[in-house]
Motif scaffolding. Structure first.
Motif, short mmCIF file in Angstrom:
data_model
loop_
_atom_site.label_atom_id
_atom_site.label_comp_id
_atom_site.label_asym_id
_atom_site.label_seq_id
_atom_site.Cartn_x
_atom_site.Cartn_y
_atom_site.Cartn_z
N SER A 107 -0.18 43.52 85.19
CA SER A 107 0.74 42.39 85.36
C SER A 107 1.60 42.20 84.11
N LEU A 108 0.93 42.25 82.95
CA LEU A 108 1.68 42.05 81.71
C LEU A 108 2.74 43.12 81.54
N ILE A 109 2.39 44.34 81.89
CA ILE A 109 3.35 45.43 81.68
C ILE A 109 4.49 45.35 82.69
N HIS A 110 4.20 44.88 83.89
CA HIS A 110 5.29 44.65 84.83
C HIS A 110 6.26 43.61 84.27
N LEU A 111 5.68 42.55 83.73
CA LEU A 111 6.53 41.50 83.16
C LEU A 111 7.39 42.06 82.03
N TYR A 112 6.74 42.83 81.18
CA TYR A 112 7.42 43.44 80.05
C TYR A 112 8.57 44.33 80.53
N SER A 113 8.32 45.05 81.62
CA SER A 113 9.32 46.01 82.10
C SER A 113 10.60 45.33 82.56
N GLU A 258 7.84 61.29 77.39
CA GLU A 258 9.23 61.30 77.85
C GLU A 258 9.51 60.15 78.81
N GLY A 259 8.46 59.62 79.42
CA GLY A 259 8.64 58.51 80.35
C GLY A 259 9.00 57.24 79.61
N PRO A 260 9.51 56.23 80.32
CA PRO A 260 9.80 54.95 79.68
C PRO A 260 8.53 54.36 79.03
N THR A 261 8.70 53.60 77.97
CA THR A 261 7.54 53.13 77.21
C THR A 261 6.54 52.29 78.01
N PRO A 262 6.96 51.41 78.91
CA PRO A 262 5.96 50.67 79.68
C PRO A 262 5.04 51.61 80.46
N VAL A 263 5.62 52.74 80.90
CA VAL A 263 4.81 53.73 81.61
C VAL A 263 3.76 54.30 80.68
N SER A 264 4.17 54.62 79.45
CA SER A 264 3.21 55.15 78.49
C SER A 264 2.10 54.15 78.28
N ALA A 265 2.46 52.87 78.22
CA ALA A 265 1.46 51.85 77.95
C ALA A 265 0.49 51.71 79.12
N LEU A 266 1.06 51.64 80.31
CA LEU A 266 0.20 51.35 81.47
C LEU A 266 -0.57 52.59 81.90
N ILE A 267 0.16 53.69 82.10
CA ILE A 267 -0.46 54.86 82.71
C ILE A 267 -1.12 55.75 81.68
N ILE A 483 9.41 40.44 76.82
CA ILE A 483 8.75 41.48 76.04
C ILE A 483 7.72 40.89 75.09
N THR A 484 8.05 39.79 74.44
CA THR A 484 7.14 39.27 73.42
C THR A 484 5.93 38.56 74.01
N ILE A 485 6.08 37.95 75.20
CA ILE A 485 4.91 37.27 75.78
C ILE A 485 3.78 38.26 76.07
N PRO A 486 4.06 39.37 76.77
CA PRO A 486 2.97 40.34 76.95
C PRO A 486 2.39 40.82 75.62
N LEU A 487 3.26 40.98 74.61
CA LEU A 487 2.75 41.42 73.31
C LEU A 487 1.77 40.42 72.74
N MET A 488 2.11 39.15 72.84
CA MET A 488 1.23 38.13 72.26
C MET A 488 -0.08 38.04 73.01
N VAL A 489 -0.01 38.11 74.34
CA VAL A 489 -1.24 38.04 75.13
C VAL A 489 -2.15 39.22 74.79
N LEU A 490 -1.55 40.42 74.78
CA LEU A 490 -2.37 41.60 74.50
C LEU A 490 -2.87 41.58 73.07
N GLY A 491 -2.04 41.10 72.15
CA GLY A 491 -2.48 41.00 70.76
C GLY A 491 -3.69 40.08 70.64
N ALA A 492 -3.63 38.96 71.35
CA ALA A 492 -4.77 38.03 71.32
C ALA A 492 -6.00 38.70 71.89
N LEU A 493 -5.82 39.44 73.01
CA LEU A 493 -6.97 40.12 73.61
C LEU A 493 -7.52 41.19 72.67
N ALA A 494 -6.62 41.82 71.92
CA ALA A 494 -7.08 42.86 71.00
C ALA A 494 -7.98 42.26 69.92
#
Lengths: 661, 487
Positions: A107-113, A258-267, A483-494
């Motif tokens: 979900s976060l990565i979809h939002l980011y995309s 080579e794929g878009p970065t959200p793809v690298s993150a998710l897949i 872009i920054t909201i998913p980053l903050m959520v994931l950062g908190a989870l990290a």
């Protein structure tokens, strides 16, 4: 007994989203609407997943199977001989955890995309693929039998291919996509052979099933540690090395950037590449019966961890560093599976999903900003090359902080999520009945390298003076909210994600261990897989690994902040070593020479020498004959009613004559 | 006399013919209503006909849980009949959905069209639930006569006239064979009741070798094989299929064909069980001949309607394979396959209905050049139906062929299954060629005349759903088909 009959909704939502965007996205055109549909689809799955996850937490019964229509026995897919295959789903602690990761991070990565892919041609296509990927991944983790899992397994491979090749007009992207697909096919071949062998060998004992619960319940019929189990599990492991980028089939993953970065993150970081780890976890009962296979897995995992980490030391492309880091971290997970630390492996899978997704999305944010600046200044510099960055911490504060937090997590600094999961893996690899001190040594060194190259990345990107072209350097913006909201959520989870698995020795309750106990406990007990050792040893090892990590960080600081000239001197001094590392130990070249070219040559011989003259000759000949026959037969259809009636009479007369006379 | 009436009345049980009764009432009411509808306005009639089908479906489904028998053993609304009735209702419903705009376009908005479809469906239902040769024959005639009229409906079109007349003449001719066969069997056994014939032959095994019995069986077979469109009694099919109004062609290829097949199944397996060795060897040969002739001639067709007519012949051949197997999986495979075929074939015809211009001269391969890109929805739908007709996995066509061939293999007819699969491979050529024209040829026209009429689009969507439902989750329906068997 709780009701879990709506489990099918979880993969269903993204499938619908994918279909809507795929069929009508081009007509919709409105990016906001397309993005909302895609994100809402996976978001809805997340809501359902949460509901079921918490339901399962409070449920005494931990293993539930349903089918597409809810009740068991109503969703038959096929019924062949004595084998019945259902569209069946399995919810147990393992799959519950996986769906949380897939739908949550998804979900976060979809939002980011939505923000990241803004203005791309084929925006709808991207979201359609991304949803389709989530559908496949959820089928993979939820399938209650190996066929449904295999559908997901192939589906994620297909989506990975489509998304790596998203910029298909670029040759390198097309090539990378093909490479990923072909290498994965090698692994899939192993998976299938393993499945057939397992089905056959269980069938020999009178059990015809490919359902995971039944496989687990009947695995004892096979010889413990016998040849069959070893070969079956090795075949499955070959499948896992393909999907999860382990030696020898890891080479596709770095190219997949080579794929878009959200793809690298998710897949290629959080979900698909962990499918191999999940699969071993799903069949842990079988793997536990094959100590030889487990040893192979542990060795391959450890070797991959250190090997990929070494390549990561010298890469300059920000995404490539992360790609090798992913391969290396996946190596840790396999190391964990190999030494029987199933829980630790899945735990690391989860924490890795958080911090690595955050790192990739952060790198995407940086690339986004760099790209924006270069675009503004009409320059064609590489926005992914870290040598053009530096000092970005002031330009992109949110990206910087979340990136730093995740880097600390991956480096294994106490208090952050990566520490808990990595430490448990290292402890098991030392103390497990299936481990050994040498595995620990390799793992610890790799951890030091990880700390080094990750902080090298942070220092090169965010610290020091800005090396961006002066015409562009003042136009690097912080990214927008999507872009920054998913980053903050994931950062908190990290940061906090590790606290569900604080080991007993540090006064924690190790919740995840108890949660996954119903899945892994039985096999571990049955085969006496456990980690033992004194508290002093455990503390000592923990101290050493943290110490190594700190040394790595310090080394990076010393070389890239304190003495920025030092790397160049070192490269000059150890030219050959740097060349080898920089060129990824020439493994791609080796594979090309050994397999790719040989296959091509063999293909050419078959084509020119056999296919063209013989096969094509037969095929064309048959086709020509049939067409001629067809043309002749056509004349029997004269359109004359009396000739039709005559034909009927003759036919009837012949038939009656043949039987009665 | 009074006593006789008493007995006859006791045995009536209208429940056993309720579905067809409802259809006939709707049909007759519709004939009357038509008088009051303004000329050329057939849309309300089509709605009433659809309502009639839905109401009938409720009654037909009742037979599933609560089998009904009546009319002194002439009629049985058992699970077998119920399953078959659902096939007929789907084929009639999809046909009616795609018809209305078509009739307007072609200039023949004739009110009798819909009642005739309902009557034909009622006839098909009597065939499926007939347990007596006479009931089956009655159903066959009701069905056929309705179809003769429907095929020739477009009075001003030469091809339609030709179709109607040819079908009528040859159909009457084939009926002669059928009735002669029934008479011979009656002469042997003294009964026309299918179950009684079976009992008689079981208790008098000597009669099995009697030429009269065998000739009777063969002539009955000829009659049915004609209706199914099996070679060498298939020659009417291409001409009739091409000439008849397109929705009627679609209807004929699905519902009535299924009716002939299920009645044939009941007679052969229930009544002429003792001759199984004879009729399997006959059908073995004819199944192969039918598949091959249909496929091979289809290769050279450039008119898509005619191509689908030949393809329909070859599909009848596949269905016969299940009857040769004559075991549970093969015969339930026939039921499954006819349902699958209803969806994929009617869906393909619905696309043709929408793609045609008045007079339908453009329904050729050339006429479909680039169609897929200009008309993406119809192109994708057509591709799905063609893929299903080929028998590619994930579609209904694959699942159906799989069960039928599995039945043949289980019964030991491995070569028959091999020939069937080879035939499927041949059929790839002409089905794929349509797709090649749709997607790989430069569009010759912009297909601006194609409008997506609601009725045809709904029938296409229903068919797509059906194709994928039966293809992806065949287990449930297959289980029902197996429960539907009477043996």
């Amino acid at each position: 007994m709780q009701d879990y009959s709506l489990l099918w909704l979880i993969p269903f939502f993204p499938l619908v989203g994918s279909i809507i965007n795929g069929l009508f996205g081009k007509k919709i055109r409105n990016e906001a609407l397309i993005g909302t549909i895609g994100t809402a689809a996976i978001g809805a799955s997340f809501v359902v997943s949460c509901t079921y996850f918490f339901k399962l937490l409070g449920d005494a019964e931990k293993i539930h199977e349903t089918t597409i229509f809810g009740a068991m026995g109503s969703g038959t897919w096929m019924n062949v001989g004595q084998l019945q295959i259902d569209w069946g789903f399995l919810l147990d602690p393992l799959s519950a955890l996986m769906i949380m990761v897939v739908t949550g991070v998804g979900s976060l990565i979809h939002l980011y995309s939505i923000g990241y892919m803004h203005g791309e041609e084929g925006f709808y296509r991207f979201f359609s693929y991304l949803n389709l990927f989530c559908f496949s991944m959820l089928m993979l983790v939820l399938g209650n039998n190996a066929m449904v899992m295999f559908i997901g397994w192939e589906g994620v491979g297909l989506c990975s291919y489509l998304l790596i090749g998203y910029y298909f007009e670029k040759k390198s992207a097309g090539d990378a996509a093909k490479k990923a697909f072909v290498v994965n096919r090698v692994g899939d071949f192993g998976f299938l052979i393993g499945l057939f062998l397992l089905f056959w060998s269980l069938g020999q004992k009178g059990v015809r099933t490919i359902r995971f619960t039944e496989i687990a319940a009947n695995a004892h019929l096979l010889e413990n540690g016998g040849t069959i189990v070893t070969i079956v599990t090795l075949c499955f492991f070959l499948g896992a090395t393909g999907k999860s980028a382990q030696i020898p089939l890891y080479t596709w993953l770095p190219d997949a950037m080579e794929g878009p970065t959200p793809v690298s993150a998710l897949i290629h970081a959080a979900t698909m590449v962990t499918a191999g780890v999940y699969m071993i976890g799903r069949m842990n009962g079988l793997f536990a019966m094959a100590p030889d296979t487990m040893m192979v897995i542990a060795i391959v995992g450890a070797a991959t961890a250190i090997f990929a980490a070494s390549i990561g030391l010298a890469q300059n492309d920000i995404k490539r560093v992360l790609a090798y880091s992913t391969v290396s971290q996946l190596g840790y997970m396999f190391l964990a599976m190999g030494v029987g630390a199933f829980t630790a492996g899945i735990f690391h899978l989860m924490t890795h999903a958080f911090f690595k997704a955050c790192l990739f999305l952060g790198s995407g944010s940086v690339i986004h900003g760099m790209h924006h600046a270069y675009h503004h200044a009409h320059l064609h510099d590489d926005p992914q090359d870290m040598r053009n960055m530096g000092g970005l911490r002031k330009k992109m504060p949110i990206t910087f902080i979340t990136f730093l937090v995740s880097t600390i997590a991956i480096a294994g600094i106490p208090g952050f999520s990566g520490f808990f999961s990595k430490d448990e893996i290292l402890w098991w690899s030392f103390g497990s009945t299936r481990g050994g001190w040498i595995l620990w040594v390799v793992g610890a060194i790799a951890a030091g390298m990880t700390a080094f190259y990750m902080f090298r990345l942070v220092f090169m990107t965010f610290f020091g003076e800005q090396k961006t072209d002066p015409r562009a350097k003042d136009h690097i913006p912080e990214s927008g909210l999507t872009i920054t909201i998913p980053l903050m959520v994931l950062g908190a989870l990290a940061v906090i994600g590790g606290y569900i698995g604080v080991p007993a020795i540090l006064g924690g309750a190790n919740h995840i261990h108890h949660f996954l106990e119903p899945v892994f406990g039985q096999a571990q007990k049955l085969h006496a897989i456990e980690a033992h050792g004194s508290h002093a040893t455990e503390y000592g090892l923990m101290g050493i690994s943290v110490g190594i990590a700190v040394i790595g960080i310090f080394g990076a600081w010393f070389m890239y902040v304190k003495n920025p000239e030092m790397p160049k001197q070192l490269v000059a001094k150890f030219k050959w070593l740097h060349t080898a590392i920089f060129n990824k130990w020439f493994v791609d070249e080796l594979y090309d020479a050994m397999f790719v070219n040989a296959t091509k040559r063999a293909g050419r011989i078959c084509w020119k020498g056999f296919d063209l003259p013989i096969i094509d000759g037969i095929v064309n000949g048959v086709g020509w004959l049939v067409r001629g026959f067809s043309a002749a037969l056509r004349y029997t259809q004269s359109g004359q009613i009396h000739s039709y009636a005559m034909a009927m009479v003759i036919g009837a007369v012949i038939i009656v004559a043949a039987y009665v006379l | 006399m009074d006593n006789l009436m008493q007995i006859a009345m006791q045995n009536v049980n209208y429940g056993s013919i309720m579905p067809s009764l409802v259809l006939c009432i709707f049909g007759m009411a519709l004939l009357l209503i038509n008088v009051f509808l303004p000329r050329g306005k057939t849309t309300p009639a089509s709605w009433i006909a659809l309502i009639g089908l839905v109401v009938t479906a409720v009654f037909a489904a009742r037979g599933w849980g609560d089998p009904q028998f009546g009319f002194a053993g002439h009629v049985a609304l058992d699970k077998f009949a119920s399953f078959s009735n659902i096939i007929f209702l789907f084929s009639a419903g999809l046909t009616i959905l795609m018809s209305d705009e078509y009739l307007q376009r072609e200039g023949y908005p004739i009110g009798e069209y819909y009642p005739l479809i309902l009557f034909a469906t009622a006839g098909a239902m009597w065939m499926a639930s007939g347990t007596d040769m006479m009931t089956i024959f009655l159903g066959l005639e009701v069905l056929s006569i309705s179809l003769y009229i429907l095929a020739g409906m477009f009075r001003g079109q030469l091809r339609s006239n030709e179709a109607g007349l040819k079908y009528f003449l040859l159909g009457a001719f084939s009926t002669g064979f059928l009735v002669y066969g029934i008479a011979l069997i009656y002469g042997v056994s003294g009964t026309t009741n299918v179950a009684d014939i079976g009992m008689y032959l079981k208790s008098h095994p000597a009669m099995l070798g009697n030429p009269m019995t065998i000739a009777g069986m063969l002539l009955i077979s000829v009659g049915f094989l004609f209706k199914i469109g099996a070679a060498p009694f298939h020659m009417w099919a291409p001409d009739v299929y091409q000439g008849a109004p397109t929705p009627i062609t679609a209807f004929m290829s699905a519902g009535p064909k299924a009716a002939a097949l299920v009645a044939f199944v009941r007679i052969l397996i229930l009544g002429l069980d003792g001759l199984q060795g004879d009729w399997t060897s006959l059908l073995w040969v004819l199944a192969v001949l039918t598949m091959t002739v249909g496929n091979i001639i289809a290769i050279n067709q450039t008119n898509i309607k005619r191509m689908l007519a030949y393809s329909s012949i070859s599909h009848a051949g596949y269905a016969l394979v299940g009857l040769v197997a004559a075991n549970q999986i093969g015969v339930s495979g026939i039921l499954f396959y006819m349902l699958a075929y209803t969806f994929m074939n009617l869906g393909a015809f619905a696309v043709l209905v929408l793609a045609g211009k008045k007079g339908e001269e453009n329904l050729t391969l050339e006429g479909f050049a680039g169609f897929g890109f200009k008309r993406p929805f119809l192109g994708v739908a057509m591709s799905i139906f063609l893929i299903s007709l080929m028998g590619i996995p994930t579609t209904a066509g694959f699942a159906g062929k799989f069960y039928i061939f599995a039945g043949a293999i289980k019964a030991g007819y491995i070569w028959l299954a091999v020939l069937g699969v080879l035939n499927s491979a041949v059929s790839l050529y002409y089905y794929l060629r349509v797709m090649v024209y749709m997607y790989f040829k430069e569009p010759a026209e912009d297909y601006g005349w194609v409008t997506l009429h609601a009725g045809a689009v709904i029938s296409i969507i229903i068919s797509v759903v059906g194709v994928f439902y039966l293809g992806l989750i065949p287990g449930k329906v297959m289980e029902m088909a197996r429960m539907a068997l009477f043996f």
